[in-house]
Design an enzyme around this catalytic site. Structure first.
Site, PDB file in Angstrom:
ATOM      1  N   GLU A 168      44.587  38.994  49.658  1.00  0.00           N
ATOM      2  CA  GLU A 168      43.774  38.166  48.779  1.00  0.00           C
ATOM      3  C   GLU A 168      42.981  39.087  47.861  1.00  0.00           C
ATOM      4  OE1 GLU A 168      40.486  34.544  48.639  1.00  0.00           O
ATOM      5  OE2 GLU A 168      41.675  34.871  50.461  1.00  0.00           O
TER       6      GLU A 168
ATOM      7  N   GLU B  62      37.673  43.001  47.531  1.00  0.00           N
ATOM      8  CA  GLU B  62      36.478  42.455  46.895  1.00  0.00           C
ATOM      9  C   GLU B  62      35.459  43.571  46.695  1.00  0.00           C
ATOM     10  OE1 GLU B  62      34.206  40.765  44.840  1.00  0.00           O
ATOM     11  OE2 GLU B  62      35.546  39.202  45.616  1.00  0.00           O
TER      12      GLU B  62
ATOM     13  N   ASP C 122      38.392  48.397  43.483  1.00  0.00           N
ATOM     14  CA  ASP C 122      39.314  47.822  42.510  1.00  0.00           C
ATOM     15  C   ASP C 122      40.675  47.570  43.165  1.00  0.00           C
ATOM     16  OD1 ASP C 122      41.069  47.384  40.351  1.00  0.00           O
ATOM     17  OD2 ASP C 122      39.963  48.739  39.042  1.00  0.00           O
TER      18      ASP C 122
ATOM     19  N   ASP D 225      37.627  35.513  37.649  1.00  0.00           N
ATOM     20  CA  ASP D 225      36.848  35.437  36.413  1.00  0.00           C
ATOM     21  C   ASP D 225      37.802  35.132  35.257  1.00  0.00           C
ATOM     22  OD1 ASP D 225      35.244  35.902  34.127  1.00  0.00           O
ATOM     23  OD2 ASP D 225      34.033  37.358  35.225  1.00  0.00           O
TER      24      ASP D 225
ATOM     25  N   ASP E  75      39.842  26.902  37.570  1.00  0.00           N
ATOM     26  CA  ASP E  75      39.293  25.677  36.982  1.00  0.00           C
ATOM     27  C   ASP E  75      39.115  25.861  35.469  1.00  0.00           C
ATOM     28  OD1 ASP E  75      37.243  27.513  37.104  1.00  0.00           O
ATOM     29  OD2 ASP E  75      35.687  26.032  37.538  1.00  0.00           O
TER      30      ASP E  75
ATOM     31  N   TYR F  62      33.369  28.613  45.322  1.00  0.00           N
ATOM     32  CA  TYR F  62      33.472  28.418  43.884  1.00  0.00           C
ATOM     33  C   TYR F  62      34.244  27.134  43.568  1.00  0.00           C
ATOM     34  CZ  TYR F  62      33.800  29.398  38.936  1.00  0.00           C
ATOM     35  OH  TYR F  62      33.672  29.307  37.573  1.00  0.00           O
TER      36      TYR F  62
END
Length: 237
Positions: A58, A83, A110, A132, A168, A208
């Site tokens: 992930e 992350e 990264d 993002d 989204d 989120y």
């Protein structure tokens, strides 16, 4: 990284609010035991105490809700979470400790560094959930889904592996379909609207995603499958 190789530019936050003592302890004590050293990434199954049936990745796990849920329900899978935001890492570490999860390993830097260190065809599934969107046109080059990163994913995913991308932001959804659609290694699996309108049945809602739902924003769930490699072909790039 080694030698004097230039470090890639990373866009995004590394830390937010000051960590509470309990989470600071987890960063200091538990994270070093779960962190994936780049030198060890060449043999992902050996990162875990029990050999997993598959290894999943992930990228940008946020607070770790989805990653922890996958680890609880798929004890046969080894999960690596990338992350760089230390507050999100600390939150997931709290869940790992509380639930006694042993099939999660973490890379707090990264994701491109890890992808370049992994061996060919080693991942059975990759998640990129609500990244993002970098909505301004001048920032589109910062979006994770781009030709170079798709080449990286094509190399490290096994034949038939899934890449699941959720957003989204409708501009990012269109961008993703365009970018992945051009890449010869992947095919979009959707056959009907519900395939991209509904979250996969085995996925868990992230923080989120919950906020997007409360705010009334549409969500899109895109699943792509890695084509089988031609005989004798090890890499795509």
């Amino acid at each position: 990284m080694t030698g004097n190789a230039p470090r890639r530019r990373f866009h995004g936050r590394r830390q937010g609010k000051r960590l509470k003592p309990g989470r600071r302890r987890l960063i200091d004590e538990l994270l070093p035991r779960l962190r994936v050293p780049l030198a060890a990434a060449a043999d992902p199954p050996r990162l875990f105490p029990d050999p997993p049936a598959e290894v999943w990745l992930e990228i940008g796990f946020g607070g770790g809700e989805h990653l922890a849920a996958q680890a609880r329900t798929r004890a046969d899978v080894g999960l690596i979470g990338c992350e760089p935001f230390i507050n999100g890492v600390a939150r997931l570490l709290s869940e790992i400790e509380a639930a006694g999860l042993t099939n999660i390993r973490l890379f707090d830097d990264d994701a491109r560094l890890l992808l370049d260190a992994l061996p060919d065809a080693c991942l059975g599934r990759v998640f990129l959930l609500f990244p993002d969107p970098w909505p301004k046109a001048r920032h589109h080059k910062r979006r994770f889904v781009n030709p170079r990163n798709l080449d990286r994913l094509a190399r490290v995913t096994a034949d038939g592996a899934e890449i699941r991308i959720a957003t989204d932001h409708m501009g990012l959804a269109a961008w993703t379909l365009e970018q992945v659609g051009r890449h010869p290694a992947f095919a979009w699996t959707a056959r009907r609207p519900d395939d991209w309108r509904r979250r996969p049945a085995d996925a868990t809602e992230t923080r989120y995603e919950s906020k997007a739902l409360r705010d009334g924003r549409r969500r899109v769930y895109l699943t792509f499958r890695r084509h089988a490699r031609a005989p004798g072909v090890e890499k795509t790039s």
